[in-house]
Motif scaffolding. Structure first.
Motif, PDB file in Angstrom:
ATOM      1  N   ASN A  68      45.683  46.395  28.596  1.00  0.00           N
ATOM      2  CA  ASN A  68      44.345  46.423  29.200  1.00  0.00           C
ATOM      3  C   ASN A  68      44.394  45.953  30.636  1.00  0.00           C
ATOM      4  O   ASN A  68      45.311  45.239  31.029  1.00  0.00           O
ATOM      5  CB  ASN A  68      43.420  45.482  28.424  1.00  0.00           C
ATOM      6  CG  ASN A  68      42.525  46.217  27.460  1.00  0.00           C
ATOM      7  OD1 ASN A  68      42.812  47.350  27.085  1.00  0.00           O
ATOM      8  ND2 ASN A  68      41.457  45.566  27.037  1.00  0.00           N
ATOM      9  N   HIS A  69      43.370  46.321  31.373  1.00  0.00           N
ATOM     10  CA  HIS A  69      43.256  45.843  32.751  1.00  0.00           C
ATOM     11  C   HIS A  69      42.913  44.348  32.751  1.00  0.00           C
ATOM     12  O   HIS A  69      42.132  43.887  31.931  1.00  0.00           O
ATOM     13  CB  HIS A  69      42.161  46.642  33.468  1.00  0.00           C
ATOM     14  CG  HIS A  69      41.928  46.167  34.853  1.00  0.00           C
ATOM     15  ND1 HIS A  69      42.841  46.366  35.870  1.00  0.00           N
ATOM     16  CD2 HIS A  69      40.902  45.471  35.405  1.00  0.00           C
ATOM     17  CE1 HIS A  69      42.383  45.820  36.978  1.00  0.00           C
ATOM     18  NE2 HIS A  69      41.209  45.272  36.733  1.00  0.00           N
ATOM     19  N   LEU A  70      43.530  43.612  33.679  1.00  0.00           N
ATOM     20  CA  LEU A  70      43.277  42.175  33.819  1.00  0.00           C
ATOM     21  C   LEU A  70      42.574  41.929  35.142  1.00  0.00           C
ATOM     22  O   LEU A  70      43.095  42.331  36.175  1.00  0.00           O
ATOM     23  CB  LEU A  70      44.602  41.404  33.872  1.00  0.00           C
ATOM     24  CG  LEU A  70      45.225  40.761  32.643  1.00  0.00           C
ATOM     25  CD1 LEU A  70      46.433  39.963  33.067  1.00  0.00           C
ATOM     26  CD2 LEU A  70      44.224  39.888  31.948  1.00  0.00           C
ATOM     27  N   SER A  71      41.437  41.250  35.105  1.00  0.00           N
ATOM     28  CA  SER A  71      40.785  40.954  36.388  1.00  0.00           C
ATOM     29  C   SER A  71      41.340  39.661  36.965  1.00  0.00           C
ATOM     30  O   SER A  71      42.058  38.915  36.296  1.00  0.00           O
ATOM     31  CB  SER A  71      39.275  40.829  36.187  1.00  0.00           C
ATOM     32  OG  SER A  71      38.995  39.591  35.570  1.00  0.00           O
ATOM     33  N   HIS A  72      40.999  39.393  38.226  1.00  0.00           N
ATOM     34  CA  HIS A  72      41.465  38.148  38.861  1.00  0.00           C
ATOM     35  C   HIS A  72      40.818  36.925  38.225  1.00  0.00           C
ATOM     36  O   HIS A  72      41.334  35.827  38.323  1.00  0.00           O
ATOM     37  CB  HIS A  72      41.150  38.196  40.365  1.00  0.00           C
ATOM     38  CG  HIS A  72      42.063  39.129  41.099  1.00  0.00           C
ATOM     39  ND1 HIS A  72      43.393  38.859  41.284  1.00  0.00           N
ATOM     40  CD2 HIS A  72      41.846  40.348  41.658  1.00  0.00           C
ATOM     41  CE1 HIS A  72      43.957  39.862  41.931  1.00  0.00           C
ATOM     42  NE2 HIS A  72      43.040  40.786  42.174  1.00  0.00           N
ATOM     43  N   GLU A  73      39.662  37.148  37.625  1.00  0.00           N
ATOM     44  CA  GLU A  73      38.922  36.040  37.031  1.00  0.00           C
ATOM     45  C   GLU A  73      39.175  35.954  35.527  1.00  0.00           C
ATOM     46  O   GLU A  73      38.341  35.451  34.782  1.00  0.00           O
ATOM     47  CB  GLU A  73      37.419  36.245  37.296  1.00  0.00           C
ATOM     48  CG  GLU A  73      37.041  36.281  38.757  1.00  0.00           C
ATOM     49  CD  GLU A  73      36.978  34.892  39.350  1.00  0.00           C
ATOM     50  OE1 GLU A  73      36.089  34.125  38.948  1.00  0.00           O
ATOM     51  OE2 GLU A  73      37.835  34.541  40.180  1.00  0.00           O
ATOM     52  N   PHE A  74      40.314  36.467  35.065  1.00  0.00           N
ATOM     53  CA  PHE A  74      40.584  36.598  33.632  1.00  0.00           C
ATOM     54  C   PHE A  74      40.368  35.302  32.849  1.00  0.00           C
ATOM     55  O   PHE A  74      39.655  35.280  31.850  1.00  0.00           O
ATOM     56  CB  PHE A  74      42.006  37.115  33.402  1.00  0.00           C
ATOM     57  CG  PHE A  74      42.355  37.302  31.958  1.00  0.00           C
ATOM     58  CD1 PHE A  74      41.794  38.331  31.220  1.00  0.00           C
ATOM     59  CD2 PHE A  74      43.237  36.435  31.310  1.00  0.00           C
ATOM     60  CE1 PHE A  74      42.115  38.515  29.884  1.00  0.00           C
ATOM     61  CE2 PHE A  74      43.556  36.605  29.975  1.00  0.00           C
ATOM     62  CZ  PHE A  74      42.989  37.649  29.258  1.00  0.00           C
ATOM     63  N   GLU A  77      36.756  34.379  32.645  1.00  0.00           N
ATOM     64  CA  GLU A  77      36.057  35.296  31.729  1.00  0.00           C
ATOM     65  C   GLU A  77      36.330  34.951  30.274  1.00  0.00           C
ATOM     66  O   GLU A  77      35.429  34.996  29.430  1.00  0.00           O
ATOM     67  CB  GLU A  77      36.493  36.749  31.988  1.00  0.00           C
ATOM     68  CG  GLU A  77      35.842  37.374  33.196  1.00  0.00           C
ATOM     69  CD  GLU A  77      36.491  38.682  33.587  1.00  0.00           C
ATOM     70  OE1 GLU A  77      37.147  39.291  32.712  1.00  0.00           O
ATOM     71  OE2 GLU A  77      36.367  39.074  34.757  1.00  0.00           O
ATOM     72  N   HIS A 103      50.993  43.625  38.302  1.00  0.00           N
ATOM     73  CA  HIS A 103      49.750  42.874  38.494  1.00  0.00           C
ATOM     74  C   HIS A 103      48.610  43.519  37.725  1.00  0.00           C
ATOM     75  O   HIS A 103      48.583  44.731  37.535  1.00  0.00           O
ATOM     76  CB  HIS A 103      49.397  42.805  39.985  1.00  0.00           C
ATOM     77  CG  HIS A 103      50.432  42.061  40.768  1.00  0.00           C
ATOM     78  ND1 HIS A 103      50.563  40.694  40.711  1.00  0.00           N
ATOM     79  CD2 HIS A 103      51.403  42.506  41.595  1.00  0.00           C
ATOM     80  CE1 HIS A 103      51.575  40.328  41.486  1.00  0.00           C
ATOM     81  NE2 HIS A 103      52.103  41.411  42.027  1.00  0.00           N
ATOM     82  N   GLY A 104      47.703  42.671  37.290  1.00  0.00           N
ATOM     83  CA  GLY A 104      46.464  43.166  36.694  1.00  0.00           C
ATOM     84  C   GLY A 104      46.631  43.898  35.380  1.00  0.00           C
ATOM     85  O   GLY A 104      45.881  44.812  35.078  1.00  0.00           O
ATOM     86  N   HIS A 106      47.357  43.275  31.049  1.00  0.00           N
ATOM     87  CA  HIS A 106      47.518  42.316  29.957  1.00  0.00           C
ATOM     88  C   HIS A 106      48.799  42.656  29.185  1.00  0.00           C
ATOM     89  O   HIS A 106      48.830  43.615  28.416  1.00  0.00           O
ATOM     90  CB  HIS A 106      46.290  42.390  29.037  1.00  0.00           C
ATOM     91  CG  HIS A 106      46.351  41.458  27.860  1.00  0.00           C
ATOM     92  ND1 HIS A 106      46.490  40.098  27.996  1.00  0.00           N
ATOM     93  CD2 HIS A 106      46.297  41.700  26.526  1.00  0.00           C
ATOM     94  CE1 HIS A 106      46.521  39.544  26.792  1.00  0.00           C
ATOM     95  NE2 HIS A 106      46.407  40.489  25.879  1.00  0.00           N
TER      96      HIS A 106
END
Lengths: 250, 110
Positions: A68-74, A77, A103-104, A106
């Motif tokens: 999955n995509h990982l945000s910078h605020e993982f 969140e 990067h970014g 999971h």
């Protein structure tokens, strides 16, 4: 097997005739040391089990799937959706999910699996060095010792990267954004203690490697010193099996 | 030479090299099984799941100590001297898990 031990007794480190265990004094002492070290690591892992068991089970993740995509605020969140809370131990797959240069995304447990493979492989090169030592094949011993040192150094590099990432996300000895305070503290203490063992092992391997190159053991007539550091090195791998099991899988 | 220590050791089997590689593939396979199981059982809440991982760990330990550390080929006396004291660890684990359970209860009572 010892047959003439009694006649030339004064020369040998092991007095009193034939060794009851059919191993040399040095190797037996290495085993005894490893047993005591196994107790130390057991105590640390038991402390981990005790503290972890005194908190509630990790809340199982049903939101984030591998790749999955990982945000910078993982991390934030995960706290907001209630997966990282103070009362529950965090699920390791949500904490250790980074991979160098990717990067970014999971990628749970991918990096630690790589570390495990590196350590298993360096254990194999070590035992191949020991095997070559039995045949008095100096070039092979030095080749495999060199590969073992590279493996150990690669593992240490991985661990440094993992610690850097972990600290970068806010983990310290006295707090972390993932859950109970002791989660990060125990991680640093146990993986740190193991990493220090790996570091010592690499240093010992380097010393023995230079002795091999020097022909010290060729002159001595046996490569038992390689076997002794080999025992230590395999022990470090053995401890990692359990650190991996308790910190990442359970 | 100051290091004229007498070398006493048990014999290494002649097919050591193939045993080493066999052990390597076993360890690799068990590690892969570990990782696959982790994801398969991700949503399972159960104590038996922990035991599965612990047993897999012990099996890997058996191969590392037995073949890599040469323990399988050493004298039985040496093997028991090193392996049997680990029984105390099992005892310690059991005690501390019981204690951990009590601490858990106390933590939520306050």
């Amino acid at each position: 097997m010892a047959t003439n031990t009694l006649t030339t007794n004064s020369k040998f480190t092991w007095g009193g005739g034939k060794s009851p265990f059919s191993v040399s004094y040095g190797k037996l002492m290495m085993w005894i040391f490893l047993l005591s070290d196994a107790f130390t690591f057991s105590s640390l892992l038991i402390a981990y089990g005790f503290i972890r068991y005194s908190f509630l089970e990790p809340i199982r993740n049903t939101i984030v799937k591998p790749f999955n995509h990982l945000s910078h605020e993982f991390v934030k969140e995960m706290g907001d959706v209630g997966l990282f809370v103070k009362d529950h131990w965090p699920s390791p797959e949500l904490v250790f999910n980074h991979f160098p240069f990717v990067h970014g995304m999971h990628l749970p447990l991918f990096f630690v699996s790589l570390m495990t493979f590196i350590l298993i492989f360096s254990s194999v090169t070590m035992v191949l060095a020991v095997e070559a030592g039995h045949r008095m094949a100096k070039d092979e011993v030095s080749k495999y010792m060199f590969l073992t040192i590279i493996g150990g150094a690669a593992f240490l590099g991985c661990q440094a990267w993992e610690w850097t990432t972990f600290i970068g996300e806010g983990a310290t000895l006295h707090g972390n954004p993932f859950g109970p305070t002791s989660f990060a503290a125990l991680f640093f203490i146990v993986t740190g203690f193991h990493g220090f063992h790996v570091f010592s092992g690499v240093m010992l391997n380097i010393i023995i490697y230079f002795n091999v190159l020097d022909g010290t053991y060729q002159k001595r007539g046996h490569y038992e010193m390689v076997e002794k550091v080999g025992l230590y090195w395999h022990f470090v791998d053995l401890v990692w099996v359990f650190v991996f099991t308790f910190f990442y899988l359970i | 030479m100051e290091h004229t220590e007498h070398l006493e050791h048990t014999e290494t089997p002649s097919d050591m090299k193939s045993q080493i590689w066999k052990t390597f593939w076993i360890l690799l396979a068990f590690t892969v099984v570990d990782i696959v199981l982790y994801f398969v059982l991700l949503s399972t809440h159960a104590m038996w799941k922990n035991w599965v991982f612990i047993i897999l760990g012990v099996v890997k330990a058996y191969y590392i100590v037995g073949v890599f550390m040469h323990m399988k080929f050493e004298k039985k006396a040496l093997m028991y001297t090193i392996v049997l004291p680990m029984v105390f660890v099992i005892f310690f684990v059991a005690l501390m898990l019981i204690e951990g359970d009590f601490t858990n209860v106390l933590r939520w009572l306050k």
